[in-house]
Design a protein around this motif. Structure first.
Motif, PDB file in Angstrom:
ATOM      1  N   GLY A  13       0.825  -1.222   0.000  1.00 54.01           N
ATOM      2  CA  GLY A  13       0.000   0.000   0.000  1.00 54.01           C
ATOM      3  C   GLY A  13       0.848   1.258   0.000  1.00 54.01           C
ATOM      4  O   GLY A  13       0.531   2.231  -0.686  1.00 54.01           O
ATOM      5  N   ALA A  14       1.939   1.240   0.773  1.00 49.49           N
ATOM      6  CA  ALA A  14       2.834   2.400   0.809  1.00 49.49           C
ATOM      7  C   ALA A  14       3.527   2.587  -0.537  1.00 49.49           C
ATOM      8  O   ALA A  14       3.696   3.721  -1.009  1.00 49.49           O
ATOM      9  CB  ALA A  14       3.867   2.231   1.928  1.00 49.49           C
ATOM     10  N   ILE A  15       3.923   1.481  -1.165  1.00 49.04           N
ATOM     11  CA  ILE A  15       4.545   1.569  -2.490  1.00 49.04           C
ATOM     12  C   ILE A  15       3.521   2.074  -3.499  1.00 49.04           C
ATOM     13  O   ILE A  15       3.833   2.915  -4.352  1.00 49.04           O
ATOM     14  CB  ILE A  15       5.136   0.209  -2.906  1.00 49.04           C
ATOM     15  N   ASN A  16       2.289   1.587  -3.391  1.00 47.80           N
ATOM     16  CA  ASN A  16       1.218   2.060  -4.269  1.00 47.80           C
ATOM     17  C   ASN A  16       0.996   3.559  -4.087  1.00 47.80           C
ATOM     18  O   ASN A  16       0.782   4.283  -5.065  1.00 47.80           O
ATOM     19  CB  ASN A  16      -0.070   1.287  -3.997  1.00 47.80           C
ATOM     20  N   ASP A  17       1.056   4.036  -2.834  1.00 48.48           N
ATOM     21  CA  ASP A  17       0.901   5.474  -2.585  1.00 48.48           C
ATOM     22  C   ASP A  17       2.010   6.272  -3.269  1.00 48.48           C
ATOM     23  O   ASP A  17       1.758   7.348  -3.829  1.00 48.48           O
ATOM     24  CB  ASP A  17       0.904   5.763  -1.081  1.00 48.48           C
ATOM     25  N   LEU A  18       3.244   5.747  -3.232  1.00 44.54           N
ATOM     26  CA  LEU A  18       4.347   6.412  -3.938  1.00 44.54           C
ATOM     27  C   LEU A  18       4.095   6.415  -5.448  1.00 44.54           C
ATOM     28  O   LEU A  18       4.323   7.427  -6.127  1.00 44.54           O
ATOM     29  CB  LEU A  18       5.674   5.709  -3.645  1.00 44.54           C
ATOM     30  N   ALA A  19       3.622   5.282  -5.954  1.00 46.60           N
ATOM     31  CA  ALA A  19       3.321   5.199  -7.384  1.00 46.60           C
ATOM     32  C   ALA A  19       2.246   6.218  -7.750  1.00 46.60           C
ATOM     33  O   ALA A  19       2.356   6.902  -8.779  1.00 46.60           O
ATOM     34  CB  ALA A  19       2.863   3.788  -7.758  1.00 46.60           C
ATOM     35  N   ASP A  20       1.227   6.327  -6.908  1.00 47.22           N
ATOM     36  CA  ASP A  20       0.170   7.321  -7.152  1.00 47.22           C
ATOM     37  C   ASP A  20       0.732   8.736  -7.150  1.00 47.22           C
ATOM     38  O   ASP A  20       0.346   9.571  -7.981  1.00 47.22           O
ATOM     39  CB  ASP A  20      -0.937   7.203  -6.103  1.00 47.22           C
ATOM     40  N   ASP A  82       6.865   1.672 -12.664  1.00 46.33           N
ATOM     41  CA  ASP A  82       7.778   0.754 -11.981  1.00 46.33           C
ATOM     42  C   ASP A  82       7.339   0.523 -10.538  1.00 46.33           C
ATOM     43  O   ASP A  82       7.326  -0.616 -10.060  1.00 46.33           O
ATOM     44  CB  ASP A  82       9.216   1.290 -12.002  1.00 46.33           C
ATOM     45  N   MET A  83       6.974   1.589  -9.838  1.00 47.76           N
ATOM     46  CA  MET A  83       6.544   1.441  -8.450  1.00 47.76           C
ATOM     47  C   MET A  83       5.242   0.652  -8.354  1.00 47.76           C
ATOM     48  O   MET A  83       5.068  -0.160  -7.448  1.00 47.76           O
ATOM     49  CB  MET A  83       6.396   2.800  -7.791  1.00 47.76           C
ATOM     50  N   GLU A  84       4.345   0.891  -9.272  1.00 49.98           N
ATOM     51  CA  GLU A  84       3.081   0.149  -9.270  1.00 49.98           C
ATOM     52  C   GLU A  84       3.333  -1.336  -9.526  1.00 49.98           C
ATOM     53  O   GLU A  84       2.694  -2.194  -8.904  1.00 49.98           O
ATOM     54  CB  GLU A  84       2.137   0.720 -10.326  1.00 49.98           C
ATOM     55  N   ASN A  85       4.276  -1.645 -10.401  1.00 50.44           N
ATOM     56  CA  ASN A  85       4.642  -3.048 -10.641  1.00 50.44           C
ATOM     57  C   ASN A  85       5.224  -3.698  -9.390  1.00 50.44           C
ATOM     58  O   ASN A  85       4.924  -4.856  -9.092  1.00 50.44           O
ATOM     59  CB  ASN A  85       5.633  -3.165 -11.808  1.00 50.44           C
ATOM     60  N   VAL A  86       6.048  -2.951  -8.648  1.00 47.06           N
ATOM     61  CA  VAL A  86       6.611  -3.472  -7.405  1.00 47.06           C
ATOM     62  C   VAL A  86       5.496  -3.719  -6.393  1.00 47.06           C
ATOM     63  O   VAL A  86       5.444  -4.774  -5.753  1.00 47.06           O
ATOM     64  CB  VAL A  86       7.681  -2.511  -6.820  1.00 47.06           C
ATOM     65  N   ALA A  87       4.588  -2.759  -6.257  1.00 50.85           N
ATOM     66  CA  ALA A  87       3.484  -2.911  -5.299  1.00 50.85           C
ATOM     67  C   ALA A  87       2.628  -4.125  -5.642  1.00 50.85           C
ATOM     68  O   ALA A  87       2.274  -4.912  -4.757  1.00 50.85           O
ATOM     69  CB  ALA A  87       2.630  -1.643  -5.276  1.00 50.85           C
ATOM     70  N   ALA A  88       2.314  -4.294  -6.914  1.00 44.44           N
ATOM     71  CA  ALA A  88       1.490  -5.437  -7.337  1.00 44.44           C
ATOM     72  C   ALA A  88       2.228  -6.755  -7.117  1.00 44.44           C
ATOM     73  O   ALA A  88       1.646  -7.728  -6.612  1.00 44.44           O
ATOM     74  CB  ALA A  88       1.093  -5.283  -8.804  1.00 44.44           C
ATOM     75  N   ALA A  89       3.503  -6.789  -7.469  1.00 53.49           N
ATOM     76  CA  ALA A  89       4.286  -8.020  -7.295  1.00 53.49           C
ATOM     77  C   ALA A  89       4.409  -8.381  -5.813  1.00 53.49           C
ATOM     78  O   ALA A  89       4.304  -9.553  -5.443  1.00 53.49           O
ATOM     79  CB  ALA A  89       5.675  -7.866  -7.924  1.00 53.49           C
ATOM     80  N   LEU A  90       4.606  -7.377  -4.963  1.00 53.31           N
ATOM     81  CA  LEU A  90       4.713  -7.628  -3.526  1.00 53.31           C
ATOM     82  C   LEU A  90       3.379  -8.121  -2.965  1.00 53.31           C
ATOM     83  O   LEU A  90       3.346  -9.092  -2.202  1.00 53.31           O
ATOM     84  CB  LEU A  90       5.168  -6.366  -2.784  1.00 53.31           C
ATOM     85  N   ALA A  91       2.296  -7.484  -3.342  1.00 54.75           N
ATOM     86  CA  ALA A  91       0.978  -7.909  -2.851  1.00 54.75           C
ATOM     87  C   ALA A  91       0.686  -9.352  -3.271  1.00 54.75           C
ATOM     88  O   ALA A  91       0.213 -10.159  -2.459  1.00 54.75           O
ATOM     89  CB  ALA A  91      -0.111  -6.962  -3.364  1.00 54.75           C
ATOM     90  N   ASN A  92       0.992  -9.685  -4.512  1.00 62.12           N
ATOM     91  CA  ASN A  92       0.780 -11.059  -4.983  1.00 62.12           C
ATOM     92  C   ASN A  92       1.690 -12.049  -4.257  1.00 62.12           C
ATOM     93  O   ASN A  92       1.257 -13.143  -3.883  1.00 62.12           O
ATOM     94  CB  ASN A  92       0.999 -11.161  -6.493  1.00 62.12           C
ATOM     95  N   VAL A 170      14.127   5.193  -1.376  1.00 63.71           N
ATOM     96  CA  VAL A 170      12.924   5.544  -0.623  1.00 63.71           C
ATOM     97  C   VAL A 170      12.076   4.301  -0.355  1.00 63.71           C
ATOM     98  O   VAL A 170      11.289   4.265   0.580  1.00 63.71           O
ATOM     99  CB  VAL A 170      12.116   6.637  -1.360  1.00 63.71           C
ATOM    100  N   LEU A 171      12.273   3.246  -1.151  1.00 67.07           N
ATOM    101  CA  LEU A 171      11.533   2.005  -0.951  1.00 67.07           C
ATOM    102  C   LEU A 171      12.092   1.187   0.207  1.00 67.07           C
ATOM    103  O   LEU A 171      11.448   0.239   0.654  1.00 67.07           O
ATOM    104  CB  LEU A 171      11.568   1.152  -2.232  1.00 67.07           C
ATOM    105  N   GLY A 172      13.284   1.545   0.681  1.00 72.12           N
ATOM    106  CA  GLY A 172      13.922   0.787   1.752  1.00 72.12           C
ATOM    107  C   GLY A 172      13.010   0.620   2.954  1.00 72.12           C
ATOM    108  O   GLY A 172      12.445   1.575   3.466  1.00 72.12           O
ATOM    109  N   GLY A 173      12.855  -0.620   3.394  1.00 68.02           N
ATOM    110  CA  GLY A 173      12.033  -0.912   4.557  1.00 68.02           C
ATOM    111  C   GLY A 173      10.569  -1.148   4.250  1.00 68.02           C
ATOM    112  O   GLY A 173       9.840  -1.644   5.086  1.00 68.02           O
ATOM    113  N   ILE A 174      10.116  -0.778   3.042  1.00 68.47           N
ATOM    114  CA  ILE A 174       8.714  -1.029   2.701  1.00 68.47           C
ATOM    115  C   ILE A 174       8.572  -2.011   1.560  1.00 68.47           C
ATOM    116  O   ILE A 174       7.470  -2.409   1.216  1.00 68.47           O
ATOM    117  CB  ILE A 174       7.947   0.269   2.361  1.00 68.47           C
TER     118      ILE A 174
END
Length: 185
Positions: A13-20, A82-92, A170-174
């Motif tokens: 969700g935090a990565i998705n917020d960054l993507a947004d 790219d960030m949205e792809n990371v968020a989706a891959a992590l959620a899956n 900035v993605l570090g830790g999330i």
């Protein structure tokens, strides 16, 4: 379980917020670009030298600024993707890993019940222990593959973001790699 915990520590969700945020920035850049072009056109209509020249708009500085705005708009949009792809891959990965661990836990509970009954009946329990080990190994393999697939998406996206001029730290830790960010220490 440790691998699953690492994946679960990520915050899609935090990565998705960054993507947004990057997507919204790209949209704002497009709007700013449109405003710039409208202003540029007004200037061209209002100022003509020798009825054909536009000494300011035709300058190298304006051409460079226009080119950089286009490049930034494209880069910001690519970073958002790219960030949205990371968020989706992590959620899956989190969902799939959690499911595999849940199945393992359920199987181990059933095997444990069988072991208790076998011991009470004086039967050999080794085949049940072997089955438990086999199930755990299968789950470890599946969860490791899930993690590795996610990490490949993450690595590719980080490389792409760096190429687009963005520091993905900035993605570090999330991002769910099991490592803490500097802010977590």
């Amino acid at each position: 379980w440790k691998i699953n915990d690492e994946l679960q520590s990520g915050k899609p969700g935090a990565i998705n917020d960054l993507a947004d945020a990057f997507h919204n920035a790209a949209v704002c850049t497009v709007e700013m670009d449109d405003d710039f072009n409208r202003a540029k056109n007004k200037f061209e209509l209002g100022f003509r030298r020798n009825e054909s020249e536009h000494p300011i708009n035709d300058s190298a500085e304006v051409a460079q600024a226009t080119e950089q705005m286009q490049l930034q708009k494209i880069q910001i949009g690519k970073i958002a993707i790219d960030m949205e792809n990371v968020a989706a891959a992590l959620a899956n990965a989190q969902l799939d890993s959690d499911c595999d661990i849940g199945v393992l836990d359920a199987n181990l509970n059933v095997i444990d019940d069988h072991i208790s009954r076998a011991k009470a009946a004086g039967q050999d329990t080794q085949p049940l222990y072997d089955e438990a080990i086999g199930r755990a190994k299968d789950a470890l393999k599946a969860v490791t593959e899930i993690r590795d697939t996610y990490k490949a998406v993450l690595a590719d996206s980080i490389t792409a973001m760096r190429l687009d001029g963005y520091d993905p730290e900035v993605l570090g830790g999330i991002e769910g790699d099991g490592q803490q960010s500097a802010a977590d220490y």
